[in-house]
Design a protein around this motif. Structure first.
Motif, short mmCIF file in Angstrom:
data_model
loop_
_atom_site.label_atom_id
_atom_site.label_comp_id
_atom_site.label_asym_id
_atom_site.label_seq_id
_atom_site.Cartn_x
_atom_site.Cartn_y
_atom_site.Cartn_z
N SER A 25 55.87 12.71 35.44
CA SER A 25 56.54 12.53 36.85
C SER A 25 56.45 13.83 37.69
O SER A 25 56.30 14.01 38.90
N THR A 28 52.93 13.99 39.29
CA THR A 28 52.87 12.82 40.15
C THR A 28 53.66 13.23 41.56
O THR A 28 53.05 13.27 42.53
N PHE A 29 54.94 13.89 41.29
CA PHE A 29 55.62 14.07 42.65
C PHE A 29 54.97 15.25 43.19
O PHE A 29 55.29 15.55 44.61
N LYS A 32 52.30 14.07 45.46
CA LYS A 32 52.98 13.28 46.34
C LYS A 32 53.46 14.13 47.50
O LYS A 32 53.19 14.01 48.65
N VAL A 33 54.30 15.24 46.91
CA VAL A 33 54.74 16.17 47.89
C VAL A 33 53.86 16.93 48.67
O VAL A 33 53.91 17.26 49.85
N ASP A 41 61.08 12.12 47.58
CA ASP A 41 60.30 12.58 46.69
C ASP A 41 60.63 14.08 46.36
O ASP A 41 60.60 14.72 45.13
N LEU A 45 61.47 15.14 42.67
CA LEU A 45 60.83 16.35 41.78
C LEU A 45 61.89 17.21 41.57
O LEU A 45 61.51 17.86 40.53
N THR A 48 63.15 15.95 38.22
CA THR A 48 62.31 16.29 37.23
C THR A 48 62.38 17.74 36.71
O THR A 48 62.23 18.11 35.48
N PHE A 275 62.67 7.16 37.80
CA PHE A 275 61.38 7.46 38.72
C PHE A 275 60.72 6.23 38.81
O PHE A 275 60.14 6.32 40.02
N SER A 279 59.78 5.12 42.73
CA SER A 279 58.78 5.87 43.51
C SER A 279 57.31 4.91 43.15
O SER A 279 56.95 4.69 42.01
#
Length: 301
Positions: A25, A28-29, A32-33, A41, A45, A48, A275, A279
């Protein structure tokens, strides 16, 4: 002995399930951010990161449970482990609440919210949450050093040697200060966030049920997110926070407090399910990983 073994088993299960799921995760975040940040997000994040920090210090709690709740490691690790352990737990409640608010505003006021939907607001909220939890839980860091300097009667004969337990046994004087603080934690860092989450997700579900242009699959996924988050909130954080109230009423430290922490510990491996529902990026990453695993198994066969 059974109590220590139960804690150790839950800690190990949480660590083995939570570490790979939260690392996936986190990757991934971060992507994405970096590519195109959205408030949700940023919040996920930080959730996480909070879970990974919790899991990073969980091995020290495993060692404590393995030693039958005696602290046989360097005592300087006791205040730091306890402080980060509880800060990340309460930080998760605030971040989950922020996620519920973001979801509610997105469906209740879609046009007005889209005009002021900025990732920097989520960053400020996360910084505020970290400062709020750290300031409210600084006593967890200070108290073990105080017990060491004073010499805990009945558990430590001299002030030169550290206590045999870590944030587990307290004198009457310490409880007179500690119990009101715990009640404040229950009210400010659990009750208020839980009530806000209930309001947001109940209205979120009601609004979704009236929208005609949303597919049945998406509606069910969003409702599952709302109900799942509330269940995680109540089951993971409810028992431990209830011990604050019981302890304040009886003016004593409840022996089952650490047992109630079992459910709070499981939150670190339940958050990835939130998550997944929250997302699309996480769902896409997991689907790609699953397809790669299936392809490798097929080749091996």
């Amino acid at each position: 002995m059974f109590y220590s073994h139960l804690l150790l088993a839950v800690y190990i299960l949480t660590f083995l399930m939570g570490v790979p799921a939260n690392i996936l995760s986190f990757i991934t975040f971060c992507r994405k951010v970096r590519r195109k940040a959205a408030p949700i997000d940023v919040l996920l994040l930080n959730l996480t990161v909070s879970d990974l920090l919790f899991l990073a210090f969980l091995p020290f709690k495993m060692k404590e449970a393995y030693d039958d709740m005696n602290w046989l490691m360097p005592y300087s690790l006791c205040p730091l482990t306890g402080f980060l352990f509880y800060v990340t737990i309460y930080n998760s409640t605030l971040l989950l609440t922020a996620v519920s608010v973001e979801r509610y505003l997105g469906v209740a006021f879609p046009l007005r919210y889209s005009l002021c939907r900025r990732p920097r607001y989520a960053v400020w909220a996360c910084v505020t949450f970290w400062l709020l939890t750290s300031s409210n839980l600084c006593f967890v860091y200070i108290l073990p050093y105080y017990q060491w300097s004073e010499g805990f009667h009945g558990f430590n004969s001299t002030a030169s040697s550290p206590p045999l337990t870590c944030y587990l046994n307290f004198s009457d004087t310490e409880l007179s200060i500690l119990l009101p603080i715990r009640l404040e934690l229950f009210l400010v860092l659990f009750c208020v966030p839980f009530l806000i989450s209930c309001f947001c997700y109940v209205n979120f579900i009601l609004i979704l049920s009236r929208l005609p242009n949303i597919s049945r699959r998406r509606r069910l996924r969003c409702m599952g997110l709302a109900l799942g988050t509330l269940i995680v909130f109540a089951v993971c954080f409810g028992p431990y926070n209830a011990s604050h109230v019981v302890g304040f009423i009886h003016m004593e430290n409840q022996g089952w407090r650490n047992l109630a922490l079992v459910s709070s510990t499981l939150n670190a491996c339940l958050d990835p399910f939130i998550f997944y529902l929250s997302s699309a990026a996480v769902r896409s990453m997991l689907n790609r990983c699953f397809r790669r695993i299936v392809a490798k198994v097929h080749l091996l066969r």
